[in-house]
Design an enzyme around this catalytic site. Structure first.
Site, PDB file in Angstrom:
ATOM      1  CE  LYS A 101      46.587  39.018  44.969  1.00  0.00           C
ATOM      2  NZ  LYS A 101      46.291  37.642  44.564  1.00  0.00           N
ATOM      3  CD  GLU A 143      43.846  36.104  43.444  1.00  0.00           C
ATOM      4  OE1 GLU A 143      43.463  36.210  44.627  1.00  0.00           O
ATOM      5  OE2 GLU A 143      45.033  36.038  43.114  1.00  0.00           O
ATOM      6  CG  ASP A 144      39.639  34.126  43.510  1.00  0.00           C
ATOM      7  OD1 ASP A 144      40.414  33.637  44.344  1.00  0.00           O
ATOM      8  OD2 ASP A 144      39.000  35.177  43.730  1.00  0.00           O
ATOM      9  CG  ASP A 169      43.640  31.806  44.861  1.00  0.00           C
ATOM     10  OD1 ASP A 169      43.559  32.789  45.604  1.00  0.00           O
ATOM     11  OD2 ASP A 169      43.049  31.732  43.776  1.00  0.00           O
ATOM     12  CG  ASN A 294      39.507  33.498  56.401  1.00  0.00           C
ATOM     13  OD1 ASN A 294      39.243  33.616  57.585  1.00  0.00           O
ATOM     14  ND2 ASN A 294      40.558  34.065  55.840  1.00  0.00           N
TER      15      ASN A 294
END
Length: 760
Positions: A101, A143-144, A169, A294
């Protein structure tokens, strides 16, 4: 019998591990921006000189933006509780994603970024760890982090940190979804305020998407949400949190399928197969389906189209139209926010980004799309993630929204100048290759590789096939190629994935020999010699394949002398119409920008006429990169300040080039510093047509060109592309022996683009 999907998966895994390990572990490094070459530099950078900016910042905190890197520094922070599709794998295991990232921030938007992995899964403790870090950074990218912890964490950090805090996200996906919805409804001629939205998934991204859709006009009463336990309704008060509860409907129905009747939009952020074909049949006319799970979406596009031919479909995959990819948004959101010193990223800024993305899709397409769509429509609702114009549209829109909403501490006074600075960044970032690669995708051009047994060619072939850049033809012994494919763990099958020309046993051998002798028989090559050459010289074999129309271009040169390959190509493929000889153009991608140097490999001492021919050919090549040639004719003399053979030659070349191409931006003869520094140049020629830095540098001889190219490459850690061989009748390029597999991929894209232009 081999399991092909599993083999492909293993090959990708092995390639990814190799990529992360070599040439050095990881994807990031820190480099200084100031020289530390002597004692004075050290005194300025550290003690005692460093006290001066410290005192300035203590007096005025905003001075940190002038004296430190903080205003262009973003932290990517995670605790590893929701990493990709891997789940809660922990902080340390999330580091490769966070590094990646950070790399995207730098590559796409010029933002310096550092990844920080925090081994803390308690939200309150995580907040207490991160919140005091705000003086170090201009922004925070969370993130995440699993839901609902991410909601609590983001809310608290936004309250406590006077800098932008953005959970990508959630909001990155939401902004792109909003852009797709705005455009999809425009095509369907529907009003977003009346659109019925059915959502599968109630995690962080789904909730953020729904909030974003409301920010651009959707109504809460028209939104239905389902999670793993069924429809989110007020009857489920004990099984939903306050974030999902905000979308709870007053209903006795329990499943999403029960409320799909008349739905205009399906939004999926859940799991593969969550949307059944029969559920589509009840949706309204021209439904918009966003199946974003995904790697396998809630419904495959071909299945959805079979059930509803009038549907518009978005997925998270790059191999289908309308890819919802966060890289469309987050680098450019932060770019705009940082450039005005925003204290937060608010709803107005997010909405501005969504509208900017939606509007860009209406502009003429610069790059190919998976569907081949070239204009705004059902298969082109949102731009390609690699569209170079994204930064030029999103960052200014976000910056202006920050200013208008009162959160900008450093408002931009001149937006035209700001946009120009962003435009310059596009070509400093290495993005210059993207249009070439995108245009090559799906074109189906056949490129022959003379060094088909080489590891770098085989690794490049894997990428070329995965990205659809070309149809490779490898010249080499099949058993050697197969052994090396197995040794390197690649997922390639000769004869299926690519064609092989076997020098030892090819059914076309006699025809190749006959053609070769007809071309060189009057240059002292006997029939016996011709037979030997066609058995042993893979460059000649590849050139013959191009000559016979069995390949559209040739790449060679990993072994042997460059000039020998030049002779082989000229003897078989020949020169382009009007060309007297070939020349070589080298491209260097450096932090300062992209520069083209010529002639770096072929002509030892070119005449003024040959330099002019090279300049015109190079100009045409730059057009393929969407660049206008800003040309400098280099010398030790500045506009007649010194006499001498090469100075006179470059002066003559300038006069001839101006006569041959009056509209070309060219200046010379001059030294290198004047070519790159407009202020210095204007001391000699105030009214020069050359503005800014020259990007096409022409040298008086091979010695100066090659030495300059190799020194610049090594001193600047530049990415070299090329050399690009110019002046041949068909595309043919000779690689430098030091080229990497990525360099081969780049040269393949260039060769395909040439072949496409030759075919016009």
């Amino acid at each position: 019998m081999t399991d092909e999907p599993r083999d492909a998966q293993k090959a990708l895994r092995d390639a990814a591990l190799h990529f992360h390990n070599y040439p050095k572990p990881g994807k990031l490094e820190i480099t200084p921006t100031k020289p530390l070459a002597n004692q004075r530099d050290l005194a300025l950078a550290y003690s005692p000189g460093v006290a001066a900016p410290c005192e300035e910042i203590a007096e005025d905190p905003e001075a940190a933006a002038r004296y430190t890197s903080r205003a262009n520094l973003v932290a990517v922070i995670s605790n590893g509780t929701a990493v990709l599709g891997l789940g809660n794998i922990g902080a340390l295991a999330s580091k490769p994603v966070m590094e990646g990232k950070s790399v995207l921030f730098k590559k796409f938007a010029g933002i310096d970024s550092i990844d920080i992995e925090i081994d803390e899964q308690n939200p309150k403790k995580f907040i207490e760890t991160v919140a005091p870090m705000w003086p170090s950074f201009g922004g925070i990218n969370l993130e995440d982090i699993k839901a609902p912890d991410c909601f609590e964490i983001e809310e608290a950090l936004k309250e406590r940190m006077p800098i932008p805090v953005f959970h990508d996200d959630q909001h990155g996906t939401a902004i792109i979804v909003a852009a797709a919805v705005l455009n999809g409804l425009k095509i369907a001629r529907k009003d977003i305020s009346k659109a019925k939205i059915c959502t599968s998934g109630a995690g962080a991204a789904a909730i953020a998407c729904l909030n974003m859709l409301m920010a651009v006009g959707a109504k809460r009463e028209n939104i239905w949400v389902a999670d793993r336990e069924g429809l989110v309704t007020k009857n489920r008060d004990n099984s939903i949190d306050r974030w999902r509860g905000a979308f709870a409907q007053e209903s006795d129905k329990t499943s999403l399928a029960e409320v799909m009747d008349g739905a205009d939009i399906f939004l999926g952020l859940s799991a593969a197969g969550a949307l059944k074909p029969e559920m589509l049949k009840d949706m309204a006319k021209n439904p918009l389906i966003l199946a974003l799970s995904n790697p396998v979406p809630e419904i495959m596009p071909e299945v959805a189209i079979a059930a509803r031919p009038d549907a518009m479909i978005c997925t998270g995959r790059s191999d289908y139209p309308n890819q919802v990819n966060n890289v469309l948004c987050f680098p450019f959101m932060f770019r705009g926010a940082l450039d005005v010193g925003a204290t937060e990223i608010n709803e107005e800024m997010k909405a501005a980004a969504a509208h900017a993305i939606a509007q860009l899709a209406h502009e003429p397409v610069l790059e190919a799309t998976p569907s081949g769509a070239s204009t705004f429509g059902r298969d082109y609702l949102i731009p390609n993630p690699f569209d170079q114009r994204l930064i030029l549209r999103i960052a200014p829109a976000v910056a202006k929204a920050a200013m208008d909403s009162g959160v900008a501490q450093r408002p931009i006074a001149d937006f035209d100048a700001y946009k120009d600075s962003l435009n310059q960044f596009v070509f400093r970032s290495g993005m210059v290759m993207k249009p070439m690669i995108e245009r090559a995708k799906g074109a189906g051009k056949r490129i022959a590789f003379a060094d088909g047994e080489d590891e770098r060619v085989l690794r490049a072939t894997q990428v070329i096939l995965e990205e659809g850049i070309a149809s490779p033809i490898l010249i080499g012994r099949p058993y050697v190629i197969e052994q090396r494919i197995e040794r390197f763990g690649l997922s390639l099958t000769p004869g299926k994935d690519f064609e092989v020309i076997n020098p030892e046993d090819d059914p076309r051998y006699r025809e190749y020999v006959s053609l070769f002798h007809s071309l060189v028989g009057r240059s002292g090559v006997t029939p016996d010699t011709a037979r030997t050459i066609v058995r042993t010289n893979t460059t000649v074999i590849g050139a013959l394949a191009v000559k016979r129309g069995e390949a559209d271009g040739l790449i060679c040169g990993l072994e042997g002398r460059y000039i020998k390959h030049v002779r082989d190509i000229k003897s078989v493929i020949g020169l382009a119409e009007g060309a007297n000889d070939v020349s070589a153009l080298s491209m260097l991608i450096m932090p300062r920008g992209v520069f083209f140097l010529s002639d770096t490999y072929v002509n030892v001492n070119p005449t003024a006429e040959e330099i002019v021919a090279t300049a015109l050919q190079a100009r045409d090549h730059l057009k393929r990169f969407n660049l206008e040639a800003r040309t400098a004719l280099l010398s030790y003399s500045n506009f007649g300040s010194r006499e001498g053979e090469t100075a006179d030659k470059m002066k003559q070349a300038y006069q001839m080039l101006k006569a041959a191409a009056p509209d070309m931006m060219v200046e010379g003869e001059m030294q290198g510093d004047l070519a790159l520094n407009q202020m210095l140049r204007e001391r000699y020629i105030p009214d020069s047509v050359l503005k800014g830095e020259a990007n096409l540098l022409l040298f008086p001889n091979l010695e100066s060109a090659n030495l300059s190219m190799t020194l610049l490459k090594e001193m600047n850690n530049a990415l070299a592309v090329g050399p690009i061989l110019m002046g041949t009748a068909s595309p043919a390029h000779i690689l430098a022996p030091s080229v990497t597999s990525r360099g081969i991929v780049n040269m393949t894209a260039i060769t395909v683009n040439e072949a496409l232009d030759y075919a016009v």
